[in-house]
Design an enzyme around this catalytic site. Structure first.
Site, PDB file in Angstrom:
ATOM      1  N   ALA A 136       1.044   5.561   1.429  1.00  0.00           N
ATOM      2  CA  ALA A 136       0.824   6.251   2.619  1.00  0.00           C
ATOM      3  C   ALA A 136       0.763   7.560   2.550  1.00  0.00           C
ATOM      4  O   ALA A 136       1.585   8.166   1.143  1.00  0.00           O
ATOM      5  CB  ALA A 136       1.882   6.168   3.830  1.00  0.00           C
ATOM      6  N   GLU A 184      -8.333  -0.692   5.109  1.00  0.00           N
ATOM      7  CA  GLU A 184      -6.577  -0.981   4.896  1.00  0.00           C
ATOM      8  C   GLU A 184      -6.252  -1.424   6.138  1.00  0.00           C
ATOM      9  O   GLU A 184      -5.259  -2.321   6.139  1.00  0.00           O
ATOM     10  CB  GLU A 184      -6.254   0.324   4.615  1.00  0.00           C
ATOM     11  CG  GLU A 184      -6.259   0.887   2.941  1.00  0.00           C
ATOM     12  CD  GLU A 184      -6.067   2.227   2.875  1.00  0.00           C
ATOM     13  OE1 GLU A 184      -5.903   2.579   1.520  1.00  0.00           O
ATOM     14  OE2 GLU A 184      -5.689   2.942   3.915  1.00  0.00           O
ATOM     15  N   ASP A 194       0.800  -1.049   0.027  1.00  0.00           N
ATOM     16  CA  ASP A 194      -0.041  -0.016  -0.227  1.00  0.00           C
ATOM     17  C   ASP A 194       0.886   1.231   0.055  1.00  0.00           C
ATOM     18  O   ASP A 194       2.043   1.347   0.093  1.00  0.00           O
ATOM     19  CB  ASP A 194      -0.969   0.109   1.192  1.00  0.00           C
ATOM     20  CG  ASP A 194      -2.103   0.759   0.991  1.00  0.00           C
ATOM     21  OD1 ASP A 194      -2.097   1.575   0.009  1.00  0.00           O
ATOM     22  OD2 ASP A 194      -2.936   0.787   1.932  1.00  0.00           O
ATOM     23  N   LYS A 197      -2.719   7.250   6.934  1.00  0.00           N
ATOM     24  CA  LYS A 197      -3.302   6.844   5.531  1.00  0.00           C
ATOM     25  C   LYS A 197      -4.736   7.268   5.814  1.00  0.00           C
ATOM     26  O   LYS A 197      -5.293   7.645   6.885  1.00  0.00           O
ATOM     27  CB  LYS A 197      -3.350   5.300   5.639  1.00  0.00           C
ATOM     28  CG  LYS A 197      -1.672   4.917   5.321  1.00  0.00           C
ATOM     29  CD  LYS A 197      -1.519   3.293   5.501  1.00  0.00           C
ATOM     30  CE  LYS A 197      -2.472   2.737   4.467  1.00  0.00           C
ATOM     31  NZ  LYS A 197      -2.556   3.243   3.062  1.00  0.00           N
ATOM     32  N   GLY A 198      -5.707   7.125   4.744  1.00  0.00           N
ATOM     33  CA  GLY A 198      -6.784   7.446   4.428  1.00  0.00           C
ATOM     34  C   GLY A 198      -7.480   8.648   3.729  1.00  0.00           C
ATOM     35  O   GLY A 198      -8.411   8.952   3.970  1.00  0.00           O
ATOM     36  N   GLY A 199      -6.228   9.171   3.074  1.00  0.00           N
ATOM     37  CA  GLY A 199      -6.678  10.325   2.029  1.00  0.00           C
ATOM     38  C   GLY A 199      -7.869   9.741   1.217  1.00  0.00           C
ATOM     39  O   GLY A 199      -8.506  10.534   0.587  1.00  0.00           O
ATOM     40  N   GLY A 200      -7.862   8.764   0.920  1.00  0.00           N
ATOM     41  CA  GLY A 200      -8.873   7.980  -0.099  1.00  0.00           C
ATOM     42  C   GLY A 200      -9.972   7.574   0.419  1.00  0.00           C
ATOM     43  O   GLY A 200     -10.936   6.946  -0.142  1.00  0.00           O
TER      44      GLY A 200
END
Length: 219
Positions: free
Chosen positions: A83, A103, A81, A94-97
């Site tokens: 970051a 995840e 993945d 993480k988690g911008g998307g």
């Protein structure tokens, strides 16, 4: 060299960690898109993948790679993945998307977390350049926001975004995170929080940095 080109360099280098005849974990986001494109070149060597987002599932299937459900596997050899931020110790935001919960689930199944980034994502302190995403059950949005303010952050509702799990995202700005593991647990203990985008409990075991000089691998 552009940021996109550096992402492609990191993604290509990640292929060396994919073992034949295995099911791998795949995250989501722009660097993962590059990785899935690269993975297509060895798709006949692997059994398939578990994806952390619907978008990644769709891209894998479009490449002819079999997609497995997380409940169908007992474990994974690797999870690959990107970051939004990463420290030298492998702690990440993480988690911008907006795929942070899935995840975390898929990465927790894996023996190794391989994180691909370009050099702009490297930081000494999490939160220095990217807001912290927090996935929240909709009815708890205001309550959770108040608790995040009490912790010193400035939460902002990510308008128009619904996660694959049907929840909403609060992005916490002005939030330097000096103790990632402690803060990850503190935020997760707020009622109504599904999870937050600090990946410190499940940190990256290997960091691949795409640079103009090639891929730099940090273990």
């Amino acid at each position: 060299m552009t940021q996109q080109e550096m992402k492609k360099i990191a993604a290509q280098a990640a292929l060396q960690f994919v073992k034949p005849d295995t099911i791998i974990g795949v995250g989501s986001g722009s660097t993962v898109n590059c990785f899935i494109d690269a993975l297509a070149s060895i798709k006949d060597e692997i059994k398939g993948a578990v994806a952390a987002s619907k978008a990644s599932e769709d891209q894998l299937r479009a490449m002819g790679i079999e997609v497995f459900n997380a409940n169908e596997v007992a474990g994974l050899d690797v999870y690959i993945d990107g970051a939004d931020e990463i420290t030298p110790q492998g702690a990440m935001i993480k988690g911008g998307g907006a795929a942070l919960t899935r995840e975390k689930i898929v990465s927790s199944l894996a023996k190794q977390f391989i994180c691909m980034v370009d050099s702009s994502k490297q930081v000494d302190v999490l939160g220095s350049s990217f807001p912290l995403p927090v996935e929240v059950i909709p009815m708890a949005r205001s309550y959770v926001a108040r608790q995040l303010v009490a912790l010193g952050g400035s939460p902002e509702y990510r308008e128009g975004v619904v996660t694959d799990n049907g929840n909403v995202i609060l992005d916490v700005h002005n939030f330097n995170i000096y103790e990632p593991l402690k803060m990850e647990h503190t935020i997760n203990n707020i009622a109504g929080v599904v999870t937050n985008g600090i990946f410190a409990q499940r940190y990256a075991n290997i960091i691949i940095v795409g640079t103009a000089e090639g891929a730099k691998i940090i273990k």
